[in-house]
Design a protein around this motif. Sequence first.
Motif, short mmCIF file in Angstrom:
data_model
loop_
_atom_site.label_atom_id
_atom_site.label_comp_id
_atom_site.label_asym_id
_atom_site.label_seq_id
_atom_site.Cartn_x
_atom_site.Cartn_y
_atom_site.Cartn_z
N ALA A 39 52.48 -36.73 -12.18
CA ALA A 39 53.46 -37.82 -12.26
C ALA A 39 53.72 -38.41 -10.86
O ALA A 39 53.84 -39.63 -10.72
CB ALA A 39 54.76 -37.30 -12.87
N ALA A 40 53.79 -37.56 -9.86
CA ALA A 40 54.00 -38.05 -8.49
C ALA A 40 52.79 -38.85 -8.00
O ALA A 40 52.95 -39.88 -7.34
CB ALA A 40 54.28 -36.88 -7.55
N LEU A 41 51.60 -38.39 -8.34
CA LEU A 41 50.39 -39.15 -7.98
C LEU A 41 50.39 -40.53 -8.62
O LEU A 41 50.08 -41.53 -7.97
CB LEU A 41 49.13 -38.39 -8.39
CG LEU A 41 48.72 -37.20 -7.53
CD1 LEU A 41 47.51 -36.50 -8.14
CD2 LEU A 41 48.42 -37.63 -6.11
N ARG A 42 50.75 -40.57 -9.92
CA ARG A 42 50.82 -41.87 -10.61
C ARG A 42 51.86 -42.77 -9.97
O ARG A 42 51.64 -43.96 -9.76
CB ARG A 42 51.13 -41.67 -12.09
CG ARG A 42 49.92 -41.33 -12.95
CD ARG A 42 50.25 -41.42 -14.44
NE ARG A 42 51.38 -40.61 -14.84
CZ ARG A 42 51.32 -39.30 -15.13
NH1 ARG A 42 50.16 -38.68 -15.09
NH2 ARG A 42 52.41 -38.63 -15.48
N GLY A 43 53.02 -42.20 -9.67
CA GLY A 43 54.09 -42.97 -9.05
C GLY A 43 53.71 -43.52 -7.68
O GLY A 43 54.14 -44.61 -7.30
N ALA A 44 52.90 -42.78 -6.96
CA ALA A 44 52.47 -43.21 -5.63
C ALA A 44 51.20 -44.05 -5.68
O ALA A 44 50.84 -44.69 -4.69
CB ALA A 44 52.24 -41.99 -4.74
N GLY A 45 50.51 -44.02 -6.82
CA GLY A 45 49.26 -44.77 -6.92
C GLY A 45 48.14 -44.18 -6.09
O GLY A 45 47.30 -44.90 -5.54
#
Length: 179
Positions: A39-45
């Motif tokens: 989820a953090a990776l997705r949020g950071a792109g």
Amino acid sequence: YLAVAFWLMVRTSRDLIAARRLTRVVAPIDGERKSKFLAALRGAGILATHVVVSDSNLIPAVAGTLRPRIVLPGRLLDALEVDELTAVLLHEEMHRRHAAPAIAVAQRLASSLLFSFPLLAPLQRRLREAAELRCDEDALRAGAEPQAYMRALARTIRLGLDPSPAPAGEPVESPCRHL
């Protein structure tokens, strides 16, 4: 002069090898930790291939001069919320995009050759501070929530993580203090 310059270059090489090892110490993540991380990776792109979750007790850093990767201690997955983790990843991604490890190596090599120049240490300290501020600003512009970013910094500091090896961004001592 040559002996000190050689000694400093050897230290730089040793630190480069230590920084490279960081990208190979992978911590297994599963369950809630994995979902939080993704989820953090997705949020950071950020692509998952640009991040290594490590078992080390080192602060988040970017390691690797040719293929820089974000090295994230697994302890942060437990200590931070998703928005805080996203903020940390965005900050480190800015270091990765700005080729911070390559710049740190260039600075280390310059300091190895120009170690006797009295203004070198304050100049390099100022360059590191400016790079940190630029990455902070860029992370906020990229979408990190300011409150989450500050909470992430505070929680990361409270964890008592160790500094990363020098070419990954840690300051270098002036050898003149030892002479």
